[in-house]
Write an enzyme that holds these catalytic residues in place. Structure first.
Site, PDB file in Angstrom:
ATOM      1  CG  ASN A   1      -0.313  -0.179   2.433  1.00 44.91           C
ATOM      2  OD1 ASN A   1       0.878  -0.209   2.615  1.00 44.91           O
ATOM      3  ND2 ASN A   1      -1.044  -0.376   3.517  1.00 44.91           N
TER       4      ASN A   1
ATOM      5  NE  ARG B   1       1.978   2.008  12.233  1.00 42.78           N
ATOM      6  CZ  ARG B   1       1.490   1.940  11.090  1.00 42.78           C
ATOM      7  NH1 ARG B   1       1.170   2.818  10.364  1.00 42.78           N
ATOM      8  NH2 ARG B   1       1.522   0.734  10.563  1.00 42.78           N
TER       9      ARG B   1
END
Ligand code: NDP
Length: 386
Positions: A148, A286
């Site tokens: 991805n 993140r």
């Protein structure tokens, strides 16, 4: 017979399957670095373009699992001691989880998972697994590297333009029936001529740089390893030996490094203070790379002109998480890497990893994060245990 425990996000509120807006998706066979897209031996248990990442989609694994005599348990209830995840974990030989809805495999949970042999990340980024504890317990950790990367890179480009051009607030004005052009443009700029910096130029970071090149930005990057000189020349990149030097020089920063213990809170008050006033920060890597309240302070003081991303901690983020309501944010739930296009690739990659595991053949080197008690493959290049 093995128990495969698969933790996926809940089905759409409107029911499963959704009404799809398109009939087909393009077939991608190779990635930019030459790596081939997933090539499972068996047939796919889904039609590419279907919703696979939610419970009813089951990553298209039901035919494979049941056809090979394994038990596939698909759940979404994953947090807390009374969760279904904790209930099924002690019996599971395989755990599959997606970073968008991470089943946190802490060291306490790993201690209870006495039958667990392999933890597969359907997607990229295995920081929801305590890698050190997994290594000590002899658990293999693998992810679908590359699956991805472009999905995320496209999302980042969208966020760069949305923030700089003040797209989301202007769209709100249009929805509300307004025509307040002065309000729309009071924070709207062209990115042409600005300086853009990538903190980490791995698969995603580099793909973002390539996609932004035609916008006539001045491109900068920092990374543990320098890119090869031809790539630097082709993209006109300025290399910085560290992030501090980069953030002083650029107007827009894309944070794209992995999360491991020493990168937690990489962006904090001190780092924000080094940025140019009015810089933008994009983080689709993140949530924990950025100190939660330091972002809010930087936006409120004007040190940051905008912050966008799709990653939070914890996930799902609580409804009162300050990033939902802080000024000048372009946050989305964690969705960039789970477009229907991405799902087709990482579901096929999950099947490929399962086939290798159950057939006793080697899992592709680039999919490995931990093996035989230590970081391996991509894990050895991009992660640290401390
Ligand atoms: P890659 O492994 O291709 O790239 C990561 C890069 O980060 C590597 O070039 C690595 O350096 C570099 N790096 C590691 N530590 C540091 C550091 N301390 N300072 C600077 N650079 C560093 O990974 P991807 O590009 O595929 O993915 C990057 C991250 O994006 C993932 O770890 C994941 O957390 C996140 N992600 C988010 C998704 C989403 O849906 N939002 C989906 C996919 C990924 P080197 O290898 O040269 O040592």
């Amino acid at each position: 017979m093995a128990k495969i425990l698969c933790v996926l996000y809940p089905d759409p509120e409107t029911g499963y399957p959704p009404k799809y807006s398109r009939d087909t998706i393009p077939v991608i066979t190779h990635y930019a670095n030459g790596q081939t897209a997933p090539t499972p031996k068996g047939s796919l248990g889904f039609k590419p373009g279907e919703l696979l990442g939610s419970v009813s989609g089951a990553l298209g694994l039901r035919n494979y699992a049941e056809g090979h005599g394994h038990e596939l348990i698909v759940i979404s209830d994953k947090d807390g001691p009374d969760s279904e995840f904790e209930k099924f974990l002690p019996e599971a030989e395989v755990v599959i989880s997606q970073p968008f809805w991470p089943a946190y495999l802490t060291k306490e949970r790993i201690a209870k998972a006495t039958k667990l042999k392999i933890a597969i990340t359907a997607g990229i980024g295995s920081d929801h697994v305590d890698l050190e504890a997994a290594a000590r317990a002899g658990i293999t950790v693998a992810e679908v590297t590359g699956s991805n990367s472009i999905s995320v890179a496209e999302h980042v480009v969208m966020m760069v333009l949305s923030l700089a051009r003040n797209y989301l607030p202007s769209h709100e004005i249009a929805i509300r029936g307004g025509w307040d052009i002065a309000d729309c443009v009071s924070r709207s700029y062209d990115i042409e001529g600005m300086h853009f910096g990538a903190i980490a130029a791995g698969r995603i970071g580099l793909a973002v740089l390539r996609r932004l090149k035609p916008f006539d930005l001045n491109l900068h990057y920092t990374d543990v390893h320098r890119l090869n000189p031809e790539v630097e020349k082709e993209l006109g990149l300025t290399y910085h030996p560290d992030a501090e030097s980069l953030v002083r020089a650029v107007d827009i920063v894309n944070l794209q490094m992995p999360l491991y213990p020493s990168t937690e809170h990489f962006f904090n008050d001190e780092m924000f203070a080094k940025m140019k006033r009015g810089a933008y920060l994009i983080n689709c890597a993140r949530g924990k790379l950025v100190e939660r309240d330091a972002v809010v302070r930087a936006l409120e003081s004007g040190q940051l002109a905008g912050y966008a991303g799709d990653v939070w901690f914890p996930q799902p983020a609580p409804s009162d998480h300050p990033w939902r309501t802080m000024p000048f944010n372009g946050m989305t739930p964690h969705m960039s890497g789970t477009s229907l296009s991405a799902q087709a690739r990482y579901a096929a990659g999950t099947l490929e990893i399962l086939e290798s595991y159950f057939d006793g053949t080697s899992i592709r080197e680039e999919y490995l994060i931990v093996k035989n008690g230590e970081l391996a493959g991509t894990g050895a290049k991009s992660y640290k245990l401390t």
